[in-house]
Write a protein that holds these residues in place. Structure first.
Motif, PDB file in Angstrom:
ATOM      1  N   ASN A  27       9.259  17.889  14.394  1.00 51.57           N
ATOM      2  CA  ASN A  27       9.374  17.984  12.778  1.00 51.57           C
ATOM      3  C   ASN A  27       9.088  19.317  12.330  1.00 51.57           C
ATOM      4  O   ASN A  27       9.675  19.757  11.368  1.00 51.57           O
ATOM      5  CB  ASN A  27       8.872  16.714  12.281  1.00 51.57           C
ATOM      6  N   MET A  28       7.696  19.590  12.895  1.00 48.74           N
ATOM      7  CA  MET A  28       7.332  20.773  12.471  1.00 48.74           C
ATOM      8  C   MET A  28       8.001  22.130  12.821  1.00 48.74           C
ATOM      9  O   MET A  28       8.278  23.187  12.214  1.00 48.74           O
ATOM     10  CB  MET A  28       5.618  21.218  12.720  1.00 48.74           C
ATOM     11  N   TYR A  29       8.706  21.925  14.237  1.00 47.93           N
ATOM     12  CA  TYR A  29       9.445  22.878  14.762  1.00 47.93           C
ATOM     13  C   TYR A  29      10.765  23.180  13.707  1.00 47.93           C
ATOM     14  O   TYR A  29      11.232  24.127  13.469  1.00 47.93           O
ATOM     15  CB  TYR A  29       9.711  22.739  16.221  1.00 47.93           C
ATOM     16  N   ILE A  30      11.499  22.001  13.518  1.00 52.04           N
ATOM     17  CA  ILE A  30      12.451  21.961  12.542  1.00 52.04           C
ATOM     18  C   ILE A  30      12.223  22.700  11.217  1.00 52.04           C
ATOM     19  O   ILE A  30      13.062  23.426  10.755  1.00 52.04           O
ATOM     20  CB  ILE A  30      13.144  20.774  12.222  1.00 52.04           C
ATOM     21  N   GLY A  31      11.046  22.650  10.775  1.00 54.01           N
ATOM     22  CA  GLY A  31      10.428  23.224   9.582  1.00 54.01           C
ATOM     23  C   GLY A  31      10.329  24.518   9.552  1.00 54.01           C
ATOM     24  O   GLY A  31      10.152  25.102   8.777  1.00 54.01           O
ATOM     25  N   GLN A  32      10.232  25.200  10.745  1.00 57.60           N
ATOM     26  CA  GLN A  32      10.093  26.694  10.851  1.00 57.60           C
ATOM     27  C   GLN A  32      10.915  27.535  10.413  1.00 57.60           C
ATOM     28  O   GLN A  32      11.109  28.742  10.173  1.00 57.60           O
ATOM     29  CB  GLN A  32       9.697  26.895  12.267  1.00 57.60           C
ATOM     30  N   PHE A  33      12.486  26.941  10.290  1.00 59.80           N
ATOM     31  CA  PHE A  33      13.490  27.561  10.027  1.00 59.80           C
ATOM     32  C   PHE A  33      14.270  26.938   8.431  1.00 59.80           C
ATOM     33  O   PHE A  33      15.291  26.321   8.997  1.00 59.80           O
ATOM     34  CB  PHE A  33      14.530  27.873  11.179  1.00 59.80           C
ATOM     35  N   PRO A  34      13.684  26.901   7.663  1.00 59.67           N
ATOM     36  CA  PRO A  34      14.181  26.150   6.528  1.00 59.67           C
ATOM     37  C   PRO A  34      15.454  26.785   6.097  1.00 59.67           C
ATOM     38  O   PRO A  34      15.371  27.721   6.145  1.00 59.67           O
ATOM     39  CB  PRO A  34      13.037  26.357   5.343  1.00 59.67           C
ATOM     40  N   ASN A  35      16.225  25.762   5.491  1.00 59.52           N
ATOM     41  CA  ASN A  35      17.499  26.276   4.749  1.00 59.52           C
ATOM     42  C   ASN A  35      17.004  26.408   3.343  1.00 59.52           C
ATOM     43  O   ASN A  35      17.067  25.439   2.922  1.00 59.52           O
ATOM     44  CB  ASN A  35      18.625  25.078   5.033  1.00 59.52           C
ATOM     45  N   GLU A  36      17.193  27.780   3.045  1.00 56.69           N
ATOM     46  CA  GLU A  36      16.787  28.110   1.740  1.00 56.69           C
ATOM     47  C   GLU A  36      17.534  27.370   0.777  1.00 56.69           C
ATOM     48  O   GLU A  36      17.011  26.901  -0.499  1.00 56.69           O
ATOM     49  CB  GLU A  36      16.727  29.631   1.327  1.00 56.69           C
ATOM     50  N   LYS A  37      18.999  27.417   0.775  1.00 58.99           N
ATOM     51  CA  LYS A  37      19.728  26.648  -0.040  1.00 58.99           C
ATOM     52  C   LYS A  37      19.561  25.238  -0.298  1.00 58.99           C
ATOM     53  O   LYS A  37      19.441  24.768  -1.523  1.00 58.99           O
ATOM     54  CB  LYS A  37      21.337  26.873   0.175  1.00 58.99           C
ATOM     55  N   ASP A  87       5.331  24.686   1.577  1.00 56.20           N
ATOM     56  CA  ASP A  87       5.139  26.270   1.697  1.00 56.20           C
ATOM     57  C   ASP A  87       4.174  26.902   2.606  1.00 56.20           C
ATOM     58  O   ASP A  87       4.517  27.995   2.960  1.00 56.20           O
ATOM     59  CB  ASP A  87       5.177  26.684   0.253  1.00 56.20           C
ATOM     60  N   ASN A  88       3.327  26.075   2.950  1.00 59.50           N
ATOM     61  CA  ASN A  88       2.184  26.884   3.540  1.00 59.50           C
ATOM     62  C   ASN A  88       1.992  26.574   5.110  1.00 59.50           C
ATOM     63  O   ASN A  88       1.353  26.628   5.734  1.00 59.50           O
ATOM     64  CB  ASN A  88       0.840  26.446   3.137  1.00 59.50           C
ATOM     65  N   LEU A  89       3.341  26.253   5.603  1.00 59.28           N
ATOM     66  CA  LEU A  89       3.445  26.204   7.210  1.00 59.28           C
ATOM     67  C   LEU A  89       3.375  27.641   7.856  1.00 59.28           C
ATOM     68  O   LEU A  89       3.768  28.716   7.370  1.00 59.28           O
ATOM     69  CB  LEU A  89       4.914  25.816   7.376  1.00 59.28           C
ATOM     70  N   VAL A  90       2.686  27.763   9.209  1.00 63.28           N
ATOM     71  CA  VAL A  90       2.490  28.777   9.872  1.00 63.28           C
ATOM     72  C   VAL A  90       3.634  28.980  10.512  1.00 63.28           C
ATOM     73  O   VAL A  90       4.128  28.009  11.294  1.00 63.28           O
ATOM     74  CB  VAL A  90       1.020  28.442  10.765  1.00 63.28           C
ATOM     75  N   PHE A  91       4.223  30.314  10.628  1.00 63.41           N
ATOM     76  CA  PHE A  91       5.342  30.339  11.548  1.00 63.41           C
ATOM     77  C   PHE A  91       5.224  30.556  12.875  1.00 63.41           C
ATOM     78  O   PHE A  91       4.658  31.652  13.300  1.00 63.41           O
ATOM     79  CB  PHE A  91       6.209  31.498  10.963  1.00 63.41           C
ATOM     80  N   ASP A  92       5.212  29.779  13.853  1.00 58.54           N
ATOM     81  CA  ASP A  92       5.135  29.892  15.283  1.00 58.54           C
ATOM     82  C   ASP A  92       5.630  28.929  16.045  1.00 58.54           C
ATOM     83  O   ASP A  92       5.453  27.986  16.601  1.00 58.54           O
ATOM     84  CB  ASP A  92       3.719  29.616  15.712  1.00 58.54           C
ATOM     85  N   LYS A 143      16.804  31.781  16.539  1.00 57.16           N
ATOM     86  CA  LYS A 143      17.565  30.885  15.734  1.00 57.16           C
ATOM     87  C   LYS A 143      18.509  29.999  16.624  1.00 57.16           C
ATOM     88  O   LYS A 143      18.717  29.070  16.296  1.00 57.16           O
ATOM     89  CB  LYS A 143      18.196  31.719  14.750  1.00 57.16           C
ATOM     90  N   LYS A 144      18.980  30.558  17.348  1.00 59.78           N
ATOM     91  CA  LYS A 144      20.075  29.785  18.480  1.00 59.78           C
ATOM     92  C   LYS A 144      19.393  28.492  19.235  1.00 59.78           C
ATOM     93  O   LYS A 144      20.003  27.505  19.168  1.00 59.78           O
ATOM     94  CB  LYS A 144      20.321  30.808  19.782  1.00 59.78           C
ATOM     95  N   VAL A 145      18.081  28.624  19.677  1.00 64.08           N
ATOM     96  CA  VAL A 145      17.482  27.539  20.262  1.00 64.08           C
ATOM     97  C   VAL A 145      17.016  26.526  19.045  1.00 64.08           C
ATOM     98  O   VAL A 145      17.332  25.246  19.150  1.00 64.08           O
ATOM     99  CB  VAL A 145      16.261  27.973  20.895  1.00 64.08           C
ATOM    100  N   HIS A 146      16.754  27.046  18.036  1.00 64.13           N
ATOM    101  CA  HIS A 146      16.538  25.974  16.685  1.00 64.13           C
ATOM    102  C   HIS A 146      17.749  25.304  16.639  1.00 64.13           C
ATOM    103  O   HIS A 146      17.731  23.980  16.243  1.00 64.13           O
ATOM    104  CB  HIS A 146      16.165  26.854  15.622  1.00 64.13           C
ATOM    105  N   GLN A 147      18.741  26.110  16.306  1.00 64.42           N
ATOM    106  CA  GLN A 147      20.400  25.299  16.047  1.00 64.42           C
ATOM    107  C   GLN A 147      20.559  24.187  17.092  1.00 64.42           C
ATOM    108  O   GLN A 147      21.060  23.244  16.868  1.00 64.42           O
ATOM    109  CB  GLN A 147      21.307  26.269  15.924  1.00 64.42           C
TER     110      GLN A 147
END
Length: 290
Positions: free
Chosen positions: A156-166, A228-233, A259-263
């Motif tokens: 769940n934390m990994y999914i949150g690393q690439f948030p969809n801004e919209k 908003d305070n998640l560390v990007f790693d 982003k490819k692996v995240h998708q």
């Protein structure tokens, strides 16, 4: 365990074609799935178990001897084709009843969970396809379930690393609107307690009803807005997920931050509401897949 091992092998080797045979006109618009398909629903899995496992194994759980002789290959292929066609026709006939059963089953199973925690409706879980890809040979069900459960926080934390801004902005707007309405209704009931049960905003719908509705919407929307305070790693988090799931395709190597692996991971660790929609649609599409 023997049947489960055969299914694990079928999915690991990607021998099953799970793609929907879309018309050529729709394929030109990009509807066609890549590879052999990754959507495996309960309805499709039940049908595959009946067509393959019940055909391959006898009542004692052993491989039928007729499969051990190569000269029977043509006859067995024709028999398997007939089973697929028969199940496809049967699914098409009973599709309305299956949809009704699935809706009732899902309602009674998940009502209490979503009633206590409405935000869980926006959560994620591993798809059925992912579970067969992740499961190891001869692995006991409770050990497999524990592995998956241990991977959920990092996933769940990994999914949150690439948030969809919209999506985030939309959910924040929905939360703001729902919270505003709920706050106004709450203040109104504080000033005049009789409004709580007696005042009908719409016919037969009191303030109490709409407080519950807006409160549920607020909870769901907030649950889908990431901190908003998640560390990007992402690489560290995906490494932790892999440590539990033991699943890392060859093309993911040295790309865990991409982003490819995240998708691709998002396709196998999908939102529960999306999986539910796929289950419903699958009842209609399963006859075509078979």
């Amino acid at each position: 365990m023997r049947q489960e091992n055969y299914l694990i092998a079928l999915f690991n080797k990607e021998l099953l074609d799970l793609r929907i045979p879309w018309p050529a006109a729709l394929q030109r618009f990009g509807v066609e799935e890549h590879g052999k398909g990754k959507v495996l629903t309960q309805a499709l899995e039940w049908n595959l178990r009946f067509c393959l496992m019940e055909y391959l194994f006898d009542q004692h759980g052993k491989v039928r001897k007729v499969f051990l002789k190569s000269q029977n290959r043509a006859v067995l292929i024709e028999g398997l084709k007939r089973r697929f066609i028969f199940l496809g026709i049967l699914n098409a006939i009973f599709a309305p009843f299956i949809v009704l059963y699935f809706l009732m089953y899902s309602f009674f199973r998940y009502f209490e969970q979503y009633h206590k925690d409405p935000s869980s409706i926006g959560g994620r879980r591993y798809t059925s396809y992912a579970q067969w890809k992740i499961r190891e040979f001869n692995e006991l069900p409770h050990i497999f379930t524990r592995r998956l459960d241990e991977s959920y926080p990092a996933a769940n934390m990994y999914i949150g690393q690439f948030p969809n801004e919209k999506s985030r902005l939309i959910m924040q707007f929905v939360a703001f609107i729902a919270g505003s309405f709920a706050a106004v209704l709450f203040l109104a009931t504080v000033l005049d307690p009789d409004l709580f049960l007696n005042f009908e905003i719409t016919p037969h719908r009191t303030v109490f009803f709409y407080l519950g509705v807006f409160g549920a919407i607020l909870t769901v929307a907030r649950g889908m807005v990431l901190e908003d305070n998640l560390v990007f790693d992402p690489e560290m988090l995906m490494t932790e997920v892999i440590a539990y799931t033991h699943y890392m395709p060859e093309e993911w190597k040295h790309q865990l931050h991409s982003k490819k692996v995240h998708q691709e991971f998002g396709e196998i660790f999908a939102m529960k509401i999306l999986i539910f929609a796929q289950e419903l649609i699958s009842v209609v599409l399963t006859p075509f897949v078979l």
